[in-house]
Design an enzyme around this catalytic site. Sequence first.
Site, PDB file in Angstrom:
ATOM      1  N   HIS A  43       6.997 -24.348   6.335  1.00  0.00           N
ATOM      2  CA  HIS A  43       6.251 -25.574   6.618  1.00  0.00           C
ATOM      3  C   HIS A  43       6.535 -26.574   5.501  1.00  0.00           C
ATOM      4  O   HIS A  43       6.508 -26.211   4.318  1.00  0.00           O
ATOM      5  CB  HIS A  43       4.750 -25.261   6.688  1.00  0.00           C
ATOM      6  CG  HIS A  43       3.934 -26.456   7.043  1.00  0.00           C
ATOM      7  ND1 HIS A  43       3.909 -26.972   8.327  1.00  0.00           N
ATOM      8  CD2 HIS A  43       3.147 -27.265   6.297  1.00  0.00           C
ATOM      9  CE1 HIS A  43       3.131 -28.033   8.340  1.00  0.00           C
ATOM     10  NE2 HIS A  43       2.659 -28.236   7.125  1.00  0.00           N
TER      11      HIS A  43
ATOM     12  N   GLU B 177      13.847 -26.167   1.024  1.00  0.00           N
ATOM     13  CA  GLU B 177      13.561 -25.187   2.081  1.00  0.00           C
ATOM     14  C   GLU B 177      14.725 -24.218   2.233  1.00  0.00           C
ATOM     15  O   GLU B 177      14.533 -23.014   2.416  1.00  0.00           O
ATOM     16  CB  GLU B 177      13.308 -25.906   3.414  1.00  0.00           C
ATOM     17  CG  GLU B 177      12.065 -26.780   3.416  1.00  0.00           C
ATOM     18  CD  GLU B 177      11.798 -27.443   4.758  1.00  0.00           C
ATOM     19  OE1 GLU B 177      12.054 -26.817   5.800  1.00  0.00           O
ATOM     20  OE2 GLU B 177      11.322 -28.594   4.766  1.00  0.00           O
TER      21      GLU B 177
HETATM   22  C1  GAR Z   1      11.885 -28.356   8.548  1.00  0.00           C
HETATM   23  O1  GAR Z   1      11.579 -29.338   7.605  1.00  0.00           O
HETATM   24  C2  GAR Z   1      10.701 -27.428   8.726  1.00  0.00           C
HETATM   25  O2  GAR Z   1       9.999 -27.179   7.545  1.00  0.00           O
HETATM   26  C3  GAR Z   1       9.857 -28.219   9.683  1.00  0.00           C
HETATM   27  O3  GAR Z   1      10.773 -28.776  10.595  1.00  0.00           O
HETATM   28  C4  GAR Z   1      12.035 -28.976   9.943  1.00  0.00           C
HETATM   29  C5  GAR Z   1      13.077 -28.278  10.765  1.00  0.00           C
HETATM   30  O4  GAR Z   1      14.371 -28.549  10.281  1.00  0.00           O
HETATM   31  N1  GAR Z   1       8.894 -27.369  10.347  1.00  0.00           N
HETATM   32  C6  GAR Z   1       7.711 -27.775  10.729  1.00  0.00           C
HETATM   33  O5  GAR Z   1       7.306 -28.917  10.583  1.00  0.00           O
HETATM   34  C7  GAR Z   1       6.861 -26.705  11.376  1.00  0.00           C
HETATM   35  N2  GAR Z   1       5.517 -27.126  11.493  1.00  0.00           N
HETATM   36  P1  GAR Z   1      15.585 -27.602  10.696  1.00  0.00           P
HETATM   37  O6  GAR Z   1      15.556 -27.470  12.224  1.00  0.00           O
HETATM   38  O7  GAR Z   1      16.794 -28.353  10.239  1.00  0.00           O
HETATM   39  O8  GAR Z   1      15.415 -26.288  10.018  1.00  0.00           O
END
Ligand code: GAR
Length: 198
Positions: A111, A176
């Site tokens: 998150h 992340e």
């Molecule tokens: C990431 O920043 C993740 O933390 C967020 O969506 C993005 C996905 O990027 N997740 C949330 O907001 C969940 N509530 P990605 O598809 O490139 O990994």
Amino acid sequence: MTERVAILISGGGSNMAALIDSMAEEGHPAEPVLVVSNNPEAGGLEKARDRGVETAVVDHRTFHGDRAAFEDALHERLEEAAPDILCLAGFMRILDEPFVARWDGRMLNIHPSLLPKYPGLDTHGRALRAGDAEAGCTVHEVTSELDGGPILGQARVPVRSDDTPDTLAARVLEKEHILYPRVLRRFAKGEKSPIFCS
Ligand code: GAR
């Protein structure tokens, strides 16, 4: 024994790609067995296929709002791959209690905030509007409380005075990609104590 990992995505899948790439490292305790998207257009599906990982789509829209039926179908598809661990990586559907219970203690999520701050959406906009000096991301176990399960890891980034939600999101996303693989590697070995990095 190698832990089998399935990953759920909805979009670009950059976290998923980071997880898959990390599992290719020598001696890693886990292996990717399936990537599932609820969105047939998700760019992450191609990234998974490029990495030789099996993919599937369980499109929530075909269930016309019947969340239980969607989650049953998702669970059924996952079971075919017999994963030990389920990683949510940009999976943008709320999962109901029965699904969460089936994966109790085996499901992780990333998150983009320093939980317990800012569960839900628009995390970076909320951090900027609050005048926070730092932002970051959290990997946690999934429970039926939205973004509320036990924290397994957090990484922090300083907020800059000229940050917009997009610039902040981009810097947090880089963290992340480091944090989630580190937590997964530990979790696959049964280590659940939280790690904190900057
Ligand atoms: C990431 O920043 C993740 O933390 C967020 O969506 C993005 C996905 O990027 N997740 C949330 O907001 C969940 N509530 P990605 O598809 O490139 O990994």
